[in-house]
Design a protein around this motif. Structure first.
Motif, short mmCIF file in Angstrom:
data_model
loop_
_atom_site.label_atom_id
_atom_site.label_comp_id
_atom_site.label_asym_id
_atom_site.label_seq_id
_atom_site.Cartn_x
_atom_site.Cartn_y
_atom_site.Cartn_z
N HIS A 164 0.95 -0.89 0.12
CA HIS A 164 0.16 0.02 0.40
C HIS A 164 0.76 0.95 0.11
CE1 HIS A 164 -2.86 3.51 1.96
NE2 HIS A 164 -3.47 2.52 1.19
N PHE B 63 2.39 1.90 -3.57
CA PHE B 63 1.12 2.61 -4.86
C PHE B 63 1.58 3.52 -3.86
CE2 PHE B 63 -0.66 -2.01 -4.84
CZ PHE B 63 0.35 -2.27 -5.62
N VAL B 64 0.73 4.76 -2.77
CA VAL B 64 0.29 5.86 -2.25
C VAL B 64 1.52 6.14 -3.27
CG1 VAL B 64 0.64 7.42 -0.36
CG2 VAL B 64 -0.75 5.55 -0.64
N ALA C 115 -4.60 3.41 -5.17
CA ALA C 115 -4.31 2.60 -4.12
C ALA C 115 -4.36 1.64 -3.83
CB ALA C 115 -2.61 3.17 -2.89
#
Length: 265
Positions: A243, A246-247, A255
């Motif tokens: 996560h 992705f962020v 995300a």
């Protein structure tokens, strides 16, 4: 829930660390493909690069990173020159060559020129003057690839070796439409504002997102070793590392969508 994830991460970490030697008999040749926020060849940064770096750290293995075009990366994977390939999609054709460790669910969107008066795949097929661009050796999904197969039969596909070349075809009017993922076109358009307006649409809303991840060579790794790599990916999902990666590139909202993948053995 947080405690459960923490316990799962600890158990997965212990099981993988116990088997490090079976994963690291030699350095791992890892193929990276230029693909938007997944990997940017110019900066050597991206989601896929960060995930591979974290896999190297957690496994204790040495990774050698090699940037390749999509067509070339699969040629080298088949020949045994590469042990892993990032940003990969599991297909029946690749099953004899690779195990897969998935890490993201990504949707393909149609990108067409704003002044193009078509609103669907069927309308595009009906106009014999129109051409579509694709990246050679890329797989999009069942319905999307069926649409592209019809265009191929009619001689209306133009192939490129990489995603940057594909966007150039669209910008220069050499093709009338392409498919791209939000992790790709968001980055490209931010860095290279197109000279004309581009319309983005989901032409296959019933098509599930493409599940992408890492192709793991069956020449190099056994089924049990591939399971250990998958366990490391799931450890990263459980403890929030995926996560966070992705962020870093696409923000919190996107995300969450990327994390809705299934791990398929």
């Amino acid at each position: 829930m947080r405690l459960t994830c923490l316990i799962l991460a600890i158990l997965l970490h212990a099981s993988v660390r116990a088997a490090d030697l079976s994963l690291c008999s030699a350095p791992i040749a890892y193929g990276l493909v230029d693909h938007g926020y997944l990997y940017d060849m110019a900066s050597d940064r991206g989601i896929d690069r960060d995930i591979a770096t974290e896999l190297a750290r957690r496994s204790g293995c040495t990774f050698v990173y090699l940037a390749r075009s999509r067509a070339r990366v699969w040629h080298e994977f088949e020949s045994g020159s590469l042990d892993m390939v990032g940003a990969s999609i599991q297909t029946p054709e690749r099953a004899p060559l690779a195990w897969f460790a998935n890490y993201a669910a990504i949707k393909n969107f149609a990108l067409v020129r704003e002044n193009l008066h078509v609103r669907s795949a069927q309308e595009f097929l009906a106009d014999q003057r129109l051409l579509w661009g694709i990246v050679r050796a890329y797989r999009h999904g069942q319905h999307t690839d069926a649409f592209l197969a019809q265009l191929r039969e009619r001689g209306r596909l133009v192939e490129e070796n990489d995603i940057r070349g594909l966007f150039r075809l669209l910008e220069r009017g050499k093709v009338d439409g392409i498919f791209a993922q939000s992790v790709v076109f968001a980055k490209f358009f931010a860095e290279n504002p197109p000279p004309m307006k581009i319309r983005t649409a989901d032409w296959f809303p019933d098509e599930p997102p493409v599940i992408g991840g890492i192709a793991i060579s069956k020449r190099r790794f056994s089924a049990s070793a591939a399971a250990q790599w998958r366990a490391l990916i799931e450890q990263m999902r459980a403890d929030g590392t995926l996560h966070a990666i992705f962020v870093r590139y696409v923000g919190a909202a996107q995300a969450e969508h990327l994390l809705h993948y299934k791990q398929v053995e």
